[in-house]
Design a protein around this motif. Sequence first.
Motif, short mmCIF file in Angstrom:
data_model
loop_
_atom_site.label_atom_id
_atom_site.label_comp_id
_atom_site.label_asym_id
_atom_site.label_seq_id
_atom_site.Cartn_x
_atom_site.Cartn_y
_atom_site.Cartn_z
N MET A 1 0.84 -1.20 0.00
CA MET A 1 0.00 0.00 0.00
C MET A 1 0.87 1.25 0.00
O MET A 1 1.85 1.33 0.75
CB MET A 1 -0.90 0.00 1.23
N THR A 2 0.55 2.20 -0.82
CA THR A 2 1.33 3.42 -0.94
C THR A 2 1.04 4.36 0.24
O THR A 2 -0.11 4.53 0.64
CB THR A 2 1.01 4.14 -2.25
N THR A 3 2.10 4.96 0.77
CA THR A 3 1.99 5.93 1.85
C THR A 3 2.26 7.32 1.29
O THR A 3 3.13 7.49 0.43
CB THR A 3 3.00 5.62 2.97
N TYR A 4 1.54 8.34 1.78
CA TYR A 4 1.62 9.68 1.23
C TYR A 4 2.23 10.66 2.24
O TYR A 4 1.85 10.67 3.41
CB TYR A 4 0.24 10.15 0.77
N GLY A 5 3.16 11.45 1.75
CA GLY A 5 3.87 12.39 2.60
C GLY A 5 3.82 13.81 2.08
O GLY A 5 3.37 14.07 0.96
N PHE A 6 4.32 14.71 2.89
CA PHE A 6 4.34 16.15 2.60
C PHE A 6 5.76 16.56 2.27
O PHE A 6 6.70 16.23 3.00
CB PHE A 6 3.84 16.90 3.84
N HIS A 7 5.92 17.29 1.17
CA HIS A 7 7.23 17.83 0.82
C HIS A 7 7.36 19.26 1.31
O HIS A 7 6.53 20.11 0.99
CB HIS A 7 7.49 17.79 -0.68
N ALA A 8 8.40 19.53 2.08
CA ALA A 8 8.67 20.86 2.62
C ALA A 8 9.76 21.52 1.77
O ALA A 8 10.91 21.08 1.77
CB ALA A 8 9.11 20.76 4.08
N SER A 9 9.39 22.58 1.06
CA SER A 9 10.28 23.22 0.09
C SER A 9 10.98 24.41 0.71
O SER A 9 10.42 25.50 0.82
CB SER A 9 9.48 23.65 -1.14
N HIS A 10 12.24 24.22 1.11
CA HIS A 10 13.01 25.31 1.72
C HIS A 10 13.26 26.47 0.77
O HIS A 10 13.46 27.60 1.21
CB HIS A 10 14.36 24.77 2.22
N GLU A 11 13.25 26.19 -0.54
CA GLU A 11 13.52 27.26 -1.50
C GLU A 11 12.39 28.28 -1.57
O GLU A 11 12.59 29.38 -2.07
CB GLU A 11 13.72 26.69 -2.91
N GLN A 12 11.22 27.88 -1.11
CA GLN A 12 10.04 28.72 -1.31
C GLN A 12 9.46 29.34 -0.04
O GLN A 12 8.68 30.28 -0.13
CB GLN A 12 8.94 27.87 -1.97
N LEU B 1 7.73 27.21 7.41
CA LEU B 1 7.72 25.84 6.90
C LEU B 1 7.51 24.83 8.03
O LEU B 1 6.85 23.80 7.85
CB LEU B 1 9.02 25.56 6.16
N LEU B 2 8.06 25.13 9.20
CA LEU B 2 7.84 24.25 10.35
C LEU B 2 6.37 24.25 10.76
O LEU B 2 5.80 23.19 11.07
CB LEU B 2 8.72 24.70 11.52
N LYS B 3 5.73 25.40 10.72
CA LYS B 3 4.30 25.47 11.01
C LYS B 3 3.49 24.70 9.96
O LYS B 3 2.52 24.01 10.29
CB LYS B 3 3.83 26.92 11.07
N ASP B 4 3.91 24.82 8.70
CA ASP B 4 3.23 24.07 7.64
C ASP B 4 3.36 22.57 7.88
O ASP B 4 2.40 21.81 7.66
CB ASP B 4 3.82 24.42 6.28
N LEU B 5 4.53 22.13 8.29
CA LEU B 5 4.74 20.71 8.53
C LEU B 5 3.84 20.20 9.65
O LEU B 5 3.24 19.13 9.53
CB LEU B 5 6.20 20.46 8.89
#
Length: 319
Positions: A1-12, A18-22
């Motif tokens: 089964m595929t697991t889905y994650g969040f990508h945190a883009s430091h460039e943007q 970004l920590l709050k977004d995570l």
Amino acid sequence: MTTYGFHASHEQIAPSALLKDLRAAEQAGFAMAMCSDHFFPWSERQGHSGFTWSWLGAALATTSLRIGCVNAPGQRYHPTVVAQATATLGEMFPGRHWVALGTGQAMNEHITGDPWPAKHVRRRRLDECVDVIRRLHAGEEVDHDGLVRVSQARLYDLPAEPVPLLAAAISATTAAHVARWADGLITINQPVDTLREVIASYRDNGGRGPIALQVHLSWAPTEEEATALAVDQWRSNVFAEPLSLDLPTPLHFDIASADVTAETVACAVRISADPARHVAWLREYAELGFDEIYLHHVGQDQRAWIETAATSVLPALED
């Protein structure tokens, strides 16, 4: 089964935001996360580039997610430093950290003032770095004299289990090359036939471990907004090798991408205002055999996307 994650883009996004977004992504139901490791953003419009390793310590300490990053040892980072950084995170947060190693890009590595090597040299340098990191993670004292040099290096704080060393690869050729040492593979969204070739090349050459995909996507309430957002933020990221690897600064990428069209961006970014369309694309990727898929919404404001993912994307993928 595929697991889905969040990508945190430091460039943007600034590291504090970004920590709050995570944290919001974890609350929304994302099961894991990954982040980039850049010295420069891809474009002056993006305008950020926090230090990954500082951020990772805070991210792992304030969430329960498993979090990895892509890293290029050998020039900006000496492999002994990468070994120590990853071992420390692995010791502090057992089983929750991985790193994907690649040959890097000139925009991040040229800052040392050293020449940017040809691709075949960078591949050999990466092989040497992987060997050094693995030996240090095994508790050895390491000496090495090659494209990188190491003298009497040893780590004193090691995790109970070594941190997984994945490989970052875009082409089938690179996937075949890294299969002999990688604990897993991560690539980016490309045409489905190309992704099949990358997966097959890795597995056919003995590649083990999970196969992961980073998907660039753009969602907004309307198609026009989603397209405009993708063009603004990600048109600098549509170039093939060697251009994508050899341009040295965000200004160069901005100049090169000045005339990139929305149609071209749509080849690199999945663009739609319809969450169901994103679900369909993600299911298609999952059917290729990816164990993990990391979703990267290319907008700088992540909150509306995270809310949409929580209500209309992640539950549908679970079903």
